[in-house]
Design a protein around this motif. Structure first.
Motif, PDB file in Angstrom:
ATOM      1  N   THR A  21     -16.183 -21.056   5.901  1.00 32.27           N
ATOM      2  CA  THR A  21     -15.926 -19.754   5.281  1.00 32.27           C
ATOM      3  C   THR A  21     -14.716 -19.126   5.953  1.00 32.27           C
ATOM      4  O   THR A  21     -14.544 -19.213   7.168  1.00 32.27           O
ATOM      5  CB  THR A  21     -17.137 -18.810   5.487  1.00 32.27           C
ATOM      6  N   ASP A  22     -13.926 -18.495   5.139  1.00 31.73           N
ATOM      7  CA  ASP A  22     -12.688 -17.878   5.584  1.00 31.73           C
ATOM      8  C   ASP A  22     -12.745 -16.396   5.278  1.00 31.73           C
ATOM      9  O   ASP A  22     -13.245 -16.018   4.215  1.00 31.73           O
ATOM     10  CB  ASP A  22     -11.595 -18.478   4.679  1.00 31.73           C
ATOM     11  N   LEU A  23     -12.190 -15.573   6.147  1.00 36.63           N
ATOM     12  CA  LEU A  23     -12.134 -14.139   5.871  1.00 36.63           C
ATOM     13  C   LEU A  23     -10.679 -13.694   5.992  1.00 36.63           C
ATOM     14  O   LEU A  23     -10.038 -13.957   7.009  1.00 36.63           O
ATOM     15  CB  LEU A  23     -13.003 -13.378   6.876  1.00 36.63           C
ATOM     16  N   HIS A  24     -10.173 -13.060   4.961  1.00 36.95           N
ATOM     17  CA  HIS A  24      -8.790 -12.560   4.984  1.00 36.95           C
ATOM     18  C   HIS A  24      -8.818 -11.051   4.803  1.00 36.95           C
ATOM     19  O   HIS A  24      -9.414 -10.558   3.843  1.00 36.95           O
ATOM     20  CB  HIS A  24      -7.968 -13.172   3.843  1.00 36.95           C
ATOM     21  N   MET A  25      -8.186 -10.325   5.722  1.00 39.80           N
ATOM     22  CA  MET A  25      -8.033  -8.882   5.582  1.00 39.80           C
ATOM     23  C   MET A  25      -6.564  -8.633   5.225  1.00 39.80           C
ATOM     24  O   MET A  25      -5.668  -8.944   6.012  1.00 39.80           O
ATOM     25  CB  MET A  25      -8.384  -8.169   6.889  1.00 39.80           C
ATOM     26  N   LEU A  26      -6.339  -8.100   4.045  1.00 41.61           N
ATOM     27  CA  LEU A  26      -4.967  -7.874   3.565  1.00 41.61           C
ATOM     28  C   LEU A  26      -4.775  -6.382   3.332  1.00 41.61           C
ATOM     29  O   LEU A  26      -5.595  -5.735   2.674  1.00 41.61           O
ATOM     30  CB  LEU A  26      -4.739  -8.661   2.272  1.00 41.61           C
ATOM     31  N   ALA A  27      -3.683  -5.844   3.861  1.00 42.91           N
ATOM     32  CA  ALA A  27      -3.449  -4.396   3.753  1.00 42.91           C
ATOM     33  C   ALA A  27      -2.967  -4.047   2.348  1.00 42.91           C
ATOM     34  O   ALA A  27      -2.221  -4.803   1.727  1.00 42.91           O
ATOM     35  CB  ALA A  27      -2.394  -3.977   4.777  1.00 42.91           C
ATOM     36  N   LEU A  28      -3.416  -2.899   1.880  1.00 44.48           N
ATOM     37  CA  LEU A  28      -2.965  -2.389   0.581  1.00 44.48           C
ATOM     38  C   LEU A  28      -1.999  -1.235   0.808  1.00 44.48           C
ATOM     39  O   LEU A  28      -2.306  -0.297   1.554  1.00 44.48           O
ATOM     40  CB  LEU A  28      -4.163  -1.888  -0.235  1.00 44.48           C
ATOM     41  N   PHE A  29      -0.840  -1.311   0.148  1.00 45.01           N
ATOM     42  CA  PHE A  29       0.146  -0.220   0.172  1.00 45.01           C
ATOM     43  C   PHE A  29       0.552   0.073  -1.260  1.00 45.01           C
ATOM     44  O   PHE A  29       0.575  -0.832  -2.107  1.00 45.01           O
ATOM     45  CB  PHE A  29       1.412  -0.629   0.952  1.00 45.01           C
ATOM     46  N   SER A  30       0.924   1.329  -1.507  1.00 39.90           N
ATOM     47  CA  SER A  30       1.456   1.662  -2.828  1.00 39.90           C
ATOM     48  C   SER A  30       2.882   1.115  -2.918  1.00 39.90           C
ATOM     49  O   SER A  30       3.513   0.795  -1.889  1.00 39.90           O
ATOM     50  CB  SER A  30       1.463   3.173  -3.033  1.00 39.90           C
ATOM     51  N   ARG A  31       3.389   1.053  -4.125  1.00 41.33           N
ATOM     52  CA  ARG A  31       4.792   0.617  -4.289  1.00 41.33           C
ATOM     53  C   ARG A  31       5.719   1.562  -3.531  1.00 41.33           C
ATOM     54  O   ARG A  31       6.671   1.124  -2.885  1.00 41.33           O
ATOM     55  CB  ARG A  31       5.140   0.575  -5.783  1.00 41.33           C
ATOM     56  N   ALA A  32       5.408   2.866  -3.584  1.00 39.58           N
ATOM     57  CA  ALA A  32       6.258   3.848  -2.885  1.00 39.58           C
ATOM     58  C   ALA A  32       6.230   3.607  -1.367  1.00 39.58           C
ATOM     59  O   ALA A  32       7.256   3.743  -0.691  1.00 39.58           O
ATOM     60  CB  ALA A  32       5.791   5.255  -3.213  1.00 39.58           C
ATOM     61  N   GLU A  33       5.068   3.232  -0.835  1.00 39.60           N
ATOM     62  CA  GLU A  33       4.994   2.944   0.620  1.00 39.60           C
ATOM     63  C   GLU A  33       5.825   1.707   0.972  1.00 39.60           C
ATOM     64  O   GLU A  33       6.517   1.681   2.000  1.00 39.60           O
ATOM     65  CB  GLU A  33       3.538   2.763   1.043  1.00 39.60           C
ATOM     66  N   TYR A  34       5.746   0.670   0.140  1.00 37.87           N
ATOM     67  CA  TYR A  34       6.602  -0.506   0.385  1.00 37.87           C
ATOM     68  C   TYR A  34       8.065  -0.082   0.381  1.00 37.87           C
ATOM     69  O   TYR A  34       8.845  -0.464   1.252  1.00 37.87           O
ATOM     70  CB  TYR A  34       6.388  -1.580  -0.689  1.00 37.87           C
ATOM     71  N   GLU A  35       8.437   0.723  -0.623  1.00 38.49           N
ATOM     72  CA  GLU A  35       9.854   1.103  -0.753  1.00 38.49           C
ATOM     73  C   GLU A  35      10.311   1.890   0.476  1.00 38.49           C
ATOM     74  O   GLU A  35      11.408   1.678   0.986  1.00 38.49           O
ATOM     75  CB  GLU A  35      10.049   1.890  -2.053  1.00 38.49           C
ATOM     76  N   ARG A  36       9.443   2.764   0.972  1.00 33.28           N
ATOM     77  CA  ARG A  36       9.784   3.538   2.171  1.00 33.28           C
ATOM     78  C   ARG A  36       9.943   2.601   3.371  1.00 33.28           C
ATOM     79  O   ARG A  36      10.873   2.733   4.179  1.00 33.28           O
ATOM     80  CB  ARG A  36       8.697   4.589   2.448  1.00 33.28           C
ATOM     81  N   ALA A  37       9.039   1.614   3.470  1.00 35.73           N
ATOM     82  CA  ALA A  37       9.107   0.682   4.606  1.00 35.73           C
ATOM     83  C   ALA A  37      10.411  -0.128   4.567  1.00 35.73           C
ATOM     84  O   ALA A  37      11.041  -0.362   5.608  1.00 35.73           O
ATOM     85  CB  ALA A  37       7.893  -0.248   4.593  1.00 35.73           C
ATOM     86  N   PHE A  38      10.841  -0.554   3.377  1.00 36.87           N
ATOM     87  CA  PHE A  38      12.120  -1.284   3.266  1.00 36.87           C
ATOM     88  C   PHE A  38      13.275  -0.397   3.727  1.00 36.87           C
ATOM     89  O   PHE A  38      14.155  -0.845   4.472  1.00 36.87           O
ATOM     90  CB  PHE A  38      12.361  -1.721   1.812  1.00 36.87           C
TER      91      PHE A  38
END
Ligand SMILES: C[S@@+](CC[C@H](N)C(=O)[O-])C[C@H]1O[C@@H](n2cnc3c(N)ncnc32)[C@H](O)[C@@H]1O
Length: 242
Positions: A199-216
């Protein structure tokens, strides 16, 4: 730690699942190469961050004489080194790596960027990508799903038969806090060993498109575009180092 899942210590199983599911790394890499060339026709070097087993890099190597990769998982890198003998394949964390050189293109594919804890870590990972680009270099980042589109209670299932092994992979993804929790069960069977389950467990963060754009923007990227990559797919960010 996020990103260190049992499947990334079983690189042959990882590859067999995606080969069996018909994932077309050749077509994928050709499409991405065209996006780099449109923005930087003379690009000759490419770094793939979270390169996994090097399946994209092996195709990129036909178009870019100088390819390199970074990944956190030693077993994924073991297979990448078999595929790309002589290439720089560095064990490192996308949030902090430093290779001491720059490239004309940097990719981070298959939503690997989602293995961060928060916006600060997302920005740090993108800043590392920008820092490894030459001026005019192109970055292609495939995000995880945006908060505004993220499903909860999503199930996928496949059974593939590859190289004498039959592998069933079933996943269940739910929203939990600011992220997605994906539980994956694998059944791996072959004639000599019988049936193995893990069994595998993956925790993936969720960001809004606006948050991605700010991070870039905060990471120093310019000319940011978002390309739709089809139904059910998370899309692709394309940006350039000024
Ligand atoms: C979904 S796989 C994608 C691999 C490859 N890019 C592909 O498309 O097949 C995610 C990869 O991200 C790597 N990874 C996870 N967290 C990481 C981190 N913090 N830094 C670098 N690599 C990481 C894993 O080891 C794994 O190889």
């Amino acid at each position: 730690m996020r990103g260190v899942s049992p499947i990334y210590s079983r690189a042959e199983i990882y590859d067999a699942v995606y080969r069996g599911r018909g994932r077309d790394y050749r077509a994928d890499s050709a499409r991405l190469t065209a996006l780099v060339r449109e923005r930087n026709p003379a690009a000759s070097s490419l770094l793939d961050v979270a390169c996994g087993t090097g399946a994209n890099l092996a195709h990129f190597a036909a178009d870019f004489p100088d390819v390199a990769g970074v990944d956190l998982a030693p077993d994924m890198l073991r297979v990448a080194r078999e595929r790309l003998p002589g290439a720089l394949l560095h064990e490192g964390d996308m949030r902090s790596f430093e290779l001491g050189r720059r490239f004309d293109a940097v990719t981070c594919l298959f939503s690997s960027i989602g293995y961060v804890d928060d916006l600060a870590q997302l920005t740090a990972a993108l800043e590392r990508c920008v820092a490894h680009l030459n001026p005019g270099g192109v970055m292609l980042i495939e995000p995880w799903h945006f908060t505004e589109n993220a499903l909860s209670g999503h199930v996928t299932g496949d059974t593939v038969a590859v190289d004498g092994r039959t592998i069933s992979r079933m996943s269940h993804t739910v929203r939990e806090g600011d992220g997605h929790r994906m539980t994956v069960h694998y059944l791996v069977a072959d004639a000599a060993s019988g049936i193995d389950h893990f069994t595998d467990l993956h925790m993936l963060a969720l960001f809004s498109r606006a948050e991605y754009e700010r991070a870039f923007t905060d990471a120093g990227a310019a000319r940011l575009e978002f390309l739709d990559t089809g139904p059910g797919r998370p899309g692709l960010f394309v940006a350039v180092r000024p």
